[in-house]
Design an enzyme around this catalytic site. Structure first.
Site, short mmCIF file in Angstrom:
data_model
loop_
_atom_site.label_atom_id
_atom_site.label_comp_id
_atom_site.label_asym_id
_atom_site.label_seq_id
_atom_site.Cartn_x
_atom_site.Cartn_y
_atom_site.Cartn_z
N VAL A 268 0.85 -1.20 0.00
CA VAL A 268 0.00 0.00 0.00
C VAL A 268 0.88 1.24 0.00
CG1 VAL A 268 -1.78 1.25 1.27
CG2 VAL A 268 -1.80 -1.25 1.24
N GLY A 269 0.47 2.27 -0.74
CA GLY A 269 1.20 3.53 -0.68
C GLY A 269 1.34 4.21 -2.02
N GLU A 292 -2.72 -8.73 -1.27
CA GLU A 292 -3.41 -8.64 0.03
C GLU A 292 -4.61 -7.71 -0.01
OE1 GLU A 292 0.17 -9.09 3.22
OE2 GLU A 292 0.14 -7.25 2.03
#
Length: 503
Positions: A268-269, A292
């Site tokens: 994530v990011g 995920e």
């Protein structure tokens, strides 16, 4: 209209305040939630109020808290704020929770996400007293429709002594059919192969099984997930994404990857979103993802017919995209599969499918070892999450980070990492905004030269070159040259002076 359709469980509908009284001091509690999706909205706050009141009376009251991964301020934050968590696992990202961990108030076991469910089944994590799980609905037959995350919920529901359910009508009823809840996992020696051979395979059932006698309370809620808008990708993130996409294109040209790639996993990011945005304009079609979390960029790829299917354990969407998913869940059900994290992160699946993994990191050293979790060796940031599940088992494993942090006071490429999460044996590609280092088939000394030249910031590159040359002169062996007296001196200098740069 109530979504609790089972007559037996309809009689157990109560308030969060009454249900929270069923959680006692010392309980180990498994709560739903994964990256701010699908966590219980009411029970944590009511439980925190009970804990605070007990503390004011001079009574001890803390719980052990198990989740899927990170959750939200309404769960981790409120319970940590009242010093209500004695033990936390397997992953967190809440600033208050982090503060309590680093202050020694809450013990924290940073566990690979694929490992926790089997450990609970084996009993090595202690007794699980209570499960608190958000669901979308309870069907007439007593099965429960999962909500926006699955995580470890199946295991918590199976293993807990008692179950508290939050039925959240904010979650779209059309989520039913998107999930694949696999009940075929076993402990050794009874384990059997998990027969998932393609990203979109469905090998389980749509809903959770429930032992209705263990359900002690049902709460009805109508509250959104914590959906945070993604920040626009900055220039460094775009550069890193560009390097990664160039690398993938090169691998296709060399015949080492198929023209439509292999299943993608991304953390994530900003960088992950920049990579996904780059794929929108790239030459690849018929993409798949085995990861995920489903992020905004994956939804865009599905909408553009660039991605055929995405498999994950949870959503991690901005408010706009969460509303789109709620409004159009029926349309996405054939393109998105949400699974238990023991399957989404299963080493067997990752290795079989040949996943291409790309994750963030805190720092890497000149030989390719990666620290994903600790600041200056001792201070926990978030945790390892599922990064090692994918790194160790992927066909290609990449890590990304800006080359410097804290305005240049910290180099993210260092002589030796201050904490090892991923060893050089598992890290194949390193990327910063300075460039990309393909470490495959390289010896430690060859890696060092490549990482320093391609990934280090120009301010720190000469210092790393000096360290490497010096280490070769004083080391006790030239396979992986180090001066053990100086290998962590950069971190020590930062702790003493506020910068890794020498005076």
């Amino acid at each position: 209209m109530s979504r609790v359709l089972n007559k037996k469980l309809r009689k157990k509908i109560t308030t969060a305040e009454e249900a929270a009284k069923l959680i006692k001091p010392g309980h180990n509690v498994g709560m739903s939630g994964f990256t701010g999706a699908g966590y219980p909205k009411e029970i944590p706050g009511a439980l925190a109020a009970n804990i605070k009141a007990a503390h004011e009376r001079g009574e001890e009251f803390m719980i052990g808290l198990f989740t899927g991964a990170s959750t939200a301020p309404e769960l981790d934050g409120v319970l940590a704020e009242v010093d209500g968590i004695s033990f936390r696992t397997p992953y967190q990202s809440d600033p208050i929770m982090r503060k309590k961990i680093n202050a020694g108030i809450s013990e924290y076991a940073d566990i690979h996400l694929s490992h926790l469910a089997p450990m609970i089944w084996a009993g090595s994590m202690g007794r699980l007293n209570t499960a608190v799980v958000e669901v979308t609905a309870i069907n007439e037959d007593g099965t429960a429709v999962p909500s926006s995350s699955v995580g470890n919920n199946k295991t918590y529901l199976d293993q807990a002594d008692q179950i508290i359910l939050e039925v959240n009508s904010w979650q779209s009823a059309d989520l039913e059919g998107m999930h694949d809840i696999y009940y075929g996992t076993r402990l050794p020696p009874e384990r059997q192969p998990v027969m998932l051979t393609h990203t979109g395979d469905r090998i389980g059932q749509r809903n959770y099984k429930l032992d209705l006698d263990k359900v002690v309370a049902v709460i009805e809620t109508d509250a959104p997930d914590r959906n945070t808008p993604f920040k626009p990708a900055d220039e460094d993130s775009k550069k890193m994404a560009g390097f990664f996409l160039e690398f993938l294109t090169h691998e296709v040209k060399k015949g080492r990857l198929p023209k439509d790639l292999l299943p993608l996993q991304s953390g994530v990011g900003n960088v992950a979103n920049a990579v996904l945005a780059g794929l929108m304009d790239g030459p690849f079609s018929y993409l798949t993802s085995y990861t995920e979390v489903i992020q905004d960029g994956m939804v865009d790829l599905i909408d553009a017919d660039k991605m055929t299917v995405a498999s994950a354990t949870a959503f991690s969407l901005s408010p706009e995209y969460a509303n789109r998913m709620n409004d159009q869940a029926k349309r996405y059900r054939d393109k998105i599969v949400l699974r238990p994290q023991e399957i989404s992160n299963h080493p067997e699946m990752i290795r079989r499918l040949g996943v291409i993994a790309c994750n963030g990191m805190i720092e890497a050293d000149i030989y390719g070892n990666v620290n994903s979790t600790h600041i200056m060796g001792s201070k926990m940031q978030n945790g390892i999450g599922g990064s090692a599940d994918f790194t160790r088992n992927s066909f290609i494993s990449a890590f990304v980070t800006p080359s410097v942090a804290k305005g240049g006071a910290i180099s993210c490429i260092v002589p030796m990492v201050s904490h090892h999460d991923h060893t050089e044996h598992d890290v194949q590609v390193l990327i910063t905004e300075q460039g990309l280092a393909d470490l495959r088939g390289k010896s430690p000394k060859q890696r060092a030269k490549l990482i320093i030249a391609n990934c280090a910031h120009p301010t720190y590159r000469p210092l790393l070159e000096d360290y490497y040359e010096h280490a070769q002169k004083v080391c006790n062996g030239l396979q992986t040259p180090h001066d053990l007296r100086l290998s962590l001196s950069w971190h020590q200098r930062f702790l003493e002076t506020g910068t890794m740069q020498p005076a």
